[in-house]
Design a protein around this motif. Structure first.
Motif, PDB file in Angstrom:
ATOM      1  N   ASN A   4       0.814  -1.203   0.000  1.00  0.00           N
ATOM      2  CA  ASN A   4       0.000   0.000   0.000  1.00  0.00           C
ATOM      3  C   ASN A   4       0.858   1.269   0.000  1.00  0.00           C
ATOM      4  OD1 ASN A   4      -2.393   1.411   0.071  1.00  0.00           O
ATOM      5  ND2 ASN A   4      -2.357   1.552   2.300  1.00  0.00           N
ATOM      6  N   LYS A   8      -0.109   3.701  -3.197  1.00  0.00           N
ATOM      7  CA  LYS A   8      -0.903   4.914  -2.977  1.00  0.00           C
ATOM      8  C   LYS A   8      -0.365   6.108  -3.762  1.00  0.00           C
ATOM      9  CE  LYS A   8       1.301   6.768   1.189  1.00  0.00           C
ATOM     10  NZ  LYS A   8       2.602   6.087   1.055  1.00  0.00           N
ATOM     11  N   LYS A  12      -3.880   7.402  -5.927  1.00  0.00           N
ATOM     12  CA  LYS A  12      -4.651   7.997  -4.840  1.00  0.00           C
ATOM     13  C   LYS A  12      -4.043   9.308  -4.356  1.00  0.00           C
ATOM     14  CE  LYS A  12      -5.890   6.525  -0.539  1.00  0.00           C
ATOM     15  NZ  LYS A  12      -5.647   5.452   0.406  1.00  0.00           N
ATOM     16  N   ASN A  14      -1.381  10.851  -6.080  1.00  0.00           N
ATOM     17  CA  ASN A  14      -0.419  11.171  -7.142  1.00  0.00           C
ATOM     18  C   ASN A  14       0.144  12.579  -6.919  1.00  0.00           C
ATOM     19  OD1 ASN A  14       0.328  12.393  -9.826  1.00  0.00           O
ATOM     20  ND2 ASN A  14       0.082  10.266 -10.394  1.00  0.00           N
ATOM     21  N   VAL A  18      -2.956  15.071  -7.836  1.00  0.00           N
ATOM     22  CA  VAL A  18      -3.734  15.181  -6.599  1.00  0.00           C
ATOM     23  C   VAL A  18      -3.119  16.196  -5.642  1.00  0.00           C
ATOM     24  CG1 VAL A  18      -4.725  13.934  -4.671  1.00  0.00           C
ATOM     25  CG2 VAL A  18      -4.467  12.806  -6.871  1.00  0.00           C
ATOM     26  N   ILE A 203      -9.894  11.371  -9.370  1.00  0.00           N
ATOM     27  CA  ILE A 203      -9.197  11.995  -8.235  1.00  0.00           C
ATOM     28  C   ILE A 203     -10.180  12.770  -7.383  1.00  0.00           C
ATOM     29  CG2 ILE A 203      -6.956  12.115  -9.321  1.00  0.00           C
ATOM     30  CD1 ILE A 203      -7.555  14.996 -10.073  1.00  0.00           C
TER      31      ILE A 203
END
Lengths: 203, 192
Positions: A4, A8, A12, A14, A18, A203
């Motif tokens: 994870n 990530k 999730k 980025n 993001v 996103i």
């Protein structure tokens, strides 16, 4: 669970799309796939190794001077990359120019050092660095794919000086939309991609 | 004198730091929501840029080059800039609380601003003279203030206009920046 830490960073959180960190190199060097690969690999190298060292030293560095210490560690790895590129990949080093030394002040690297590596054990920090670095590479590749395709009318796949073939769009490549390899094209592409991702609820 | 003026214009307009060279984008998108904040941030960045290019020029020409350790430039420059900004923050906090409230909160952000390290690296790589590096850094600072001010004025308007849902916020800011950048490209025709 450790996986994870790696995954990530890909979508999730980025770094570019993001967190909106590290925009300067993402916009400036995304003119071609080759430049994007060079910058992405440099960032993965610096991010992973600086995360490792900072994580190993996290109980030694006093809290008050942590930012300057992080910056010096990061700058050391950036200098290694800069000199290596200059020695073995002179043409890539020439086209990335000032943006290689500027990896030092790339907010992603200091951001991950502060938010993750200074609080977590080495293995997880390395995975985090690899993940965020790969997320950065993917994002910058996506931007440069559209910019090179529209701006030159074709794509030339090359990684660190090795050529992997190329293709051009007939007719279009005679008169490509030069706008996209100029600075305004970078702003437009990243704005439209962000809007598209928001629309698709990625996103 | 002419050379200095042309260096100033080159970094203020033709190679505008934000819109053409993409340096200092974080404050450009982060702090450009209000006009008054944008001007203060711009002034703080400009001051740090000019001061740190003077310091890095002296260090480069009196320490790095005589001792043949030019490859250390990135490490040395960023350390000098970081400690200078820290010092400046302490001095401002002790001497003027009003100035600290106005500019002080932006100072920690400036350390990791690409524009400051960027101008130091450019001055070093291009081998500008002492006055030349002052001219280029003040030009870059003025260009920075200019772009930040225009952008914040536009974003105050954007708040009131109807934007398609998925483009709200950052995406439309990027698209606005794209059009601004296009207009700055026309300065490339200046003969300087």
């Amino acid at each position: 669970m450790p996986f994870n830490d790696f995954s990530k960073g890909l979508i999730k959180i980025n770094p570019i799309f993001v967190l909106a960190l590290g925009l300067c190199p993402a916009l400036a060097v995304s003119i071609s796939i080759e430049n994007a690969f060079g910058m992405g690999i440099a960032v993965i190298f610096v991010l992973t190794l600086s995360n490792l060292i900072i994580s190993l030293l996290r109980n030694v560095i006093p809290k008050d001077v942590r930012i300057p210490s992080f910056i010096v560690i990061i700058a050391t790895f950036v200098t290694i990359v800069n000199l290596t590129f200059k020695a073995y990949l002179p043409s890539l080093s020439e086209s990335l120019g000032i943006y290689i030394p500027l990896i030092v002040v790339n907010c992603i690297i200091l951001g991950r050092a502060e938010a993750f590596a200074s609080k977590n054990p080495p293995l997880r920090s390395v995975l985090d660095g690899l993940g965020e670095g790969t997320g950065f590479l993917l994002a910058i590749l996506l931007i440069s794919f559209f910019r090179e395709l529209l701006g030159t009318g074709g794509i030339n796949f090359a990684i660190l000086g090795y050529e992997f073939g190329s293709f051009i769009i007939p007719l279009f490549s005679d008169m490509p939309a030069l706008f996209f390899i100029m600075p305004p094209g970078a702003f437009l592409i990243i704005g439209l991609l962000l809007g598209l991702f928001k629309r698709m609820d990625v996103i | 004198m002419n050379e200095l003026l042309s260096l100033f214009l080159r970094y203020a307009l033709v190679n505008n730091f934000i819109l053409v060279m993409f340096l200092g984008l974080c404050p450009f998108f982060g702090v450009s929501k209000k006009l008054s904040d944008a001007i203060r941030m711009g002034l703080a960045v400009t001051f740090v840029m000019i001061a740190s290019s003077i310091i890095t020029w002296l260090i480069a020409n009196f320490i790095l080059i005589p001792f043949n350790i030019e490859f250390m430039e990135t490490v040395v420059f960023i350390l000098v800039i970081a400690s200078f900004v820290q010092l400046l923050e302490m001095v401002i906090r002790k001497t003027s609380i009003g100035l600290y409230r106005a500019l002080g909160i932006y100072l920690p952000l400036i350390t990791t601003n690409c524009a400051v390290l960027g101008i130091a690296e450019i001055n070093f790589l291009e081998g500008f003279s002492f006055l030349g590096s002052i001219a280029s850094s003040s030009g870059a600072g003025v260009g920075f203030i200019l772009a930040l001010t225009i952008m914040s004025g536009l974003r105050e308007r954007l708040e009131l206009s109807e934007v398609p849902g998925s483009l709200k916020g950052l995406p439309i800011a990027f698209i606005t920046a794209s059009i601004l950048s296009l207009s700055f490209l026309t300065f490339g025709g200046l003969r300087i």
